[in-house]
Design a protein around this motif. Structure first.
Motif, PDB file in Angstrom:
ATOM      1  N   ILE A 118      26.849 -29.712  51.644  1.00 56.41           N
ATOM      2  CA  ILE A 118      26.081 -29.907  50.416  1.00 56.41           C
ATOM      3  C   ILE A 118      26.247 -28.718  49.494  1.00 56.41           C
ATOM      4  O   ILE A 118      26.349 -28.856  48.282  1.00 56.41           O
ATOM      5  N   ILE A 119      26.333 -27.542  50.088  1.00 50.95           N
ATOM      6  CA  ILE A 119      26.530 -26.344  49.271  1.00 50.95           C
ATOM      7  C   ILE A 119      27.892 -26.390  48.569  1.00 50.95           C
ATOM      8  O   ILE A 119      28.009 -26.072  47.393  1.00 50.95           O
TER       9      ILE A 119
ATOM     10  N   LEU B 133      26.522 -38.298  44.113  1.00 48.59           N
ATOM     11  CA  LEU B 133      25.586 -37.429  44.829  1.00 48.59           C
ATOM     12  C   LEU B 133      24.974 -36.385  43.904  1.00 48.59           C
ATOM     13  O   LEU B 133      23.976 -35.754  44.237  1.00 48.59           O
TER      14      LEU B 133
ATOM     15  N   LEU C  78      17.500 -31.941  44.833  1.00 49.58           N
ATOM     16  CA  LEU C  78      17.281 -31.067  45.987  1.00 49.58           C
ATOM     17  C   LEU C  78      17.106 -29.624  45.531  1.00 49.58           C
ATOM     18  O   LEU C  78      16.248 -28.890  46.027  1.00 49.58           O
TER      19      LEU C  78
ATOM     20  N   LYS D 216      27.076 -28.046  58.015  1.00 53.47           N
ATOM     21  CA  LYS D 216      26.224 -26.941  57.563  1.00 53.47           C
ATOM     22  C   LYS D 216      26.484 -26.538  56.119  1.00 53.47           C
ATOM     23  O   LYS D 216      25.599 -26.092  55.417  1.00 53.47           O
TER      24      LYS D 216
ATOM     25  N   ILE E 275      21.778 -33.945  44.513  1.00 56.00           N
ATOM     26  CA  ILE E 275      21.925 -32.505  44.734  1.00 56.00           C
ATOM     27  C   ILE E 275      21.074 -31.723  43.737  1.00 56.00           C
ATOM     28  O   ILE E 275      20.411 -30.755  44.089  1.00 56.00           O
TER      29      ILE E 275
ATOM     30  N   TYR F 227      27.716 -28.849  45.853  1.00 51.76           N
ATOM     31  CA  TYR F 227      26.909 -28.280  44.765  1.00 51.76           C
ATOM     32  C   TYR F 227      27.785 -27.451  43.836  1.00 51.76           C
ATOM     33  O   TYR F 227      27.683 -27.551  42.611  1.00 51.76           O
ATOM     34  N   HIS F 228      28.666 -26.668  44.409  1.00 52.01           N
ATOM     35  CA  HIS F 228      29.523 -25.824  43.578  1.00 52.01           C
ATOM     36  C   HIS F 228      30.626 -26.608  42.886  1.00 52.01           C
ATOM     37  O   HIS F 228      31.150 -26.181  41.857  1.00 52.01           O
TER      38      HIS F 228
ATOM     39  N   VAL G 163      28.368 -37.712  57.074  1.00 55.40           N
ATOM     40  CA  VAL G 163      29.287 -37.331  56.012  1.00 55.40           C
ATOM     41  C   VAL G 163      28.886 -36.025  55.334  1.00 55.40           C
ATOM     42  O   VAL G 163      29.731 -35.194  55.034  1.00 55.40           O
ATOM     43  N   ILE G 164      27.585 -35.821  55.124  1.00 55.70           N
ATOM     44  CA  ILE G 164      27.183 -34.608  54.415  1.00 55.70           C
ATOM     45  C   ILE G 164      26.382 -33.660  55.291  1.00 55.70           C
ATOM     46  O   ILE G 164      25.812 -32.695  54.815  1.00 55.70           O
ATOM     47  N   GLY G 165      26.365 -33.944  56.594  1.00 51.84           N
ATOM     48  CA  GLY G 165      25.519 -33.178  57.489  1.00 51.84           C
ATOM     49  C   GLY G 165      26.068 -31.830  57.919  1.00 51.84           C
ATOM     50  O   GLY G 165      25.345 -31.036  58.478  1.00 51.84           O
TER      51      GLY G 165
END
Lengths: 118, 118
Positions: free
Chosen positions: A34-35, A98, A105, A31, A102, A38-39, A27-29
């Motif tokens: 996650i970025i 999440l 991280l 590329k 995040i 994050y935004h 699901v979050i893999g």
DNA sequence: CCCCTATAGTATATAAAAGTAACTAACACA
DNA sequence: TGTGTTAGTTACTTTTATATACTATAGGGG
């Protein structure tokens, strides 16, 4: 073009059996996922705003990753029928959970950068 | 074959400027890295043991990702000069700090699986 | 000596994902 | 009629990942 990535992600199947981590990665893999999340942590953003905040991503990738995130319930996509078009993306209940991860991280990244001398 | 991935990761450059998340992704963004670190959370494992625990990974990928993790200081690789060869992989100070994050991701995955009805 | 096993990889070829650049639709405005 | 705006598509190329086969080494059996 109705299948972006084939069967693999339709039902979080394949490598999700056995390893709890694998389904997470499905699901979050991606590329950029996650970025992107994050935004979207604390803002509702339009497509172009996201693009500006993630300079290295291409339109194609941004579209594709956003669609997958939408499909997996991690972002909500709202289209306003205007011209020029306006499409807003925001986090969901699922992706809100999440957020602390995040953030952690992100902190880890800072610390790690220091440790590697810079 | 002395460069696994070119300049991009030599110094966490490229997309790490501007976005704090991007540098994190450079280090743990590989498709299998978080899964590998997950299995090394609480065990020292040999190559073959890791391979058994991550059935879908290929030897080449496991080798490659482990080397990148080693280079980035996230795993320690110990070679015992025996025959048949024995190579052990373990977490480091840096990856130990990722442990709570990995655990949270894992929990999130469980919760998410429930929500998607199964 | 020859063949078998086991471990931790390499090498080569193919499939999948990501990147690039140009193009589209819809209307507003000049 | 022509230009600008936004959020995408489309076709094509490059980079990554996967599948499959192969290697080096030592001990054991025949």
């Amino acid at each position: 073009m109705n299948k972006i990535k084939g069967l693999e992600k339709e039902g979080i199947s394949k490598s999700s059996e056995g390893c709890p981590m694998a389904s997470v990665m499905n699901v979050i893999g991606g590329k950029w996922k996650i970025i992107i999340l994050y935004h979207l942590r604390d803002s509702i953003l339009r497509f172009g705003e996201l693009k500006k905040r993630i300079p290295n991503i291409t339109q194609k990738m941004l579209t594709q990753q956003l669609r997958e995130l939408e499909r997996d319930g991690l972002v909500k996509r709202t289209v306003y029928p205007e011209v020029p078009p306006r499409v807003e993306y925001q986090s969901t209940y699922l992706s809100d959970e999440l957020r602390p991860i995040i953030d952690m991280l992100c902190d880890w990244g800072e610390k790690q950068k220091e440790m590697l001398g810079r």
